[in-house]
Design a protein around this motif. Sequence first.
Motif: not given
Length: 320
Positions: A305-314
Amino acid sequence: MTDHDEAAAVLPLTLAWVNRHLEVGERIVRTEALHGGITAEMRRLTIGTRDGSTRDLVLRSFVDPFYVGHAEDWLNREAGALSLLAGSGVPAPGLVAADPTAAHCAYPSLLMTHLAGRTVLDDEGLETRVPLLARQLVAIHALRPAERPRKYVTLTTADTVVTPRGADAAAWAAAINVIRKPAPPYEGRFLHRDFQPGNVLFDVPPPRSTGVRITGVVDWAAASWGPADLDVAHCSTNLALLHGPAWGLRFAEAYEEAGGVLAAAASERLYWRVRDGLACSEEVRLVARPWREAGRAELTTRAVEGRLDAYITTLMDALG
């Protein structure tokens, strides 16, 4: 016949069906459960031949009641895709037989040839594998079947997205607004529709040697017709969750470097990449489980979930 483990046992009805599709004098001598799938049970069947050698087949069966409801459609599409891919140069399994409605088997099933190689989900060697993945996807998109598969389907809507706890609320709200808009126009391509590292087999030589290569692409149950961007977006999302957001961005670059053509406008590229990332928000737990079973123990649901959040933000920072 021997079972490699208890889960590998093939029920009598299915066993009889498989036997009807073997060559004269052949028999099943061993079964082994294959792990890593989400929707279906997978088994490798070792077949003893008349000359004393062996060959392997793979049995795919839909057992879970929820997925059984989709099995007829998925298995028909996979059987059609495997037939289409025969002789195409794309390293896909060969179709042996299919029973999409469980008319003969205990569960809806498909029997296919076994491909050499293994999935590789480790960070090590990723810089070599990503260009290989990109070139393979370009080759898939270059296929021009005489009969097109059905149009792609996307189920995620702005209202079904699950924003992770602690996520960047502004970035996610902006991303959700992106998919409220109509899909951009596109030039259709033959899509795998679930092209990602978990569905690609590699031959990986010993350390410090060269020659890493793709030996197979599996799981064609969602094969469809649609925008190349959608397949690229899906692999990008998976790479971002497995290895970090930068690798999600890198895959799209590698695809173009390999000769693939993506949407010209940044807003159109953003639409497809965000749509796939947001779709993953609804099934993070399902996605993370087979990765942990494959040895990536650190990829807990919360970590993904944390990586998904970072990816969407990126994505929103890079293309939004």
